[in-house]
Design a protein around this motif. Structure first.
Motif: not given
Length: 154
Positions: A64-78
């Protein structure tokens, strides 16, 4: 028509998922880098990517691209992490799936977006497959359905 379909259902007039002309699904593999998957999604303006097995092409889950962007922003993934770290996996055992094909009536698709499978909750998108769920043919979103209704003459 079921009692709970919206007023939009009147406008569907027998239309099916095929009438939405859903774009082909864009698939990625669990071992691809998140940056590569993100670039592919941006290039095609896709909000969801399917994730398939490298060996069997079986559908494993989705990004889910919007969710992925949020995960990147929060540092959960790189961006250098693999897709498997951010993907949402389909639960295979004990889970009921609704098959959405090109022949599925739009009323059923709307019900899927609104209630999910067996009232399991709203869904953002539907993976469109053949009847036997062997091939991913496309992805339909709630936005696609809304646009169809807007375009369709009264």
């Amino acid at each position: 028509m079921s009692q709970s379909t919206s007023a939009w259902a009147i406008k569907y007039r027998g239309a099916t998922v095929e009438d939405l002309d859903p774009p082909q699904a864009l698939s990625t593999k669990p071992t691809e880098l998140i940056s590569y998957a993100l670039m592919n999604a941006y290039e095609r303006d896709y909000s969801h990517l399917t994730v398939v097995s490298e060996q069997t092409r079986a559908l494993l889950g989705y990004l889910n691209i919007p969710r992925l962007k949020e995960m990147l922003k929060n540092g959960h993934v790189r961006e250098t992490d693999h897709v498997e770290k951010a993907m949402q996996k389909f639960q295979r055992s004990g889970k009921v799936y609704q098959v959405i094909t090109m022949d599925t009536p739009l009323e059923e698709l709307e019900a899927f977006f609104t209630r999910g499978v067996n009232g399991g909750g709203p869904q953002d998108f539907a993976v469109v497959t053949d009847q036997n769920r062997r091939f991913v043919l496309g992805v339909a979103t709630k936005g696609d359905l809304e646009e169809f209704v807007k375009r369709r003459p009264a």
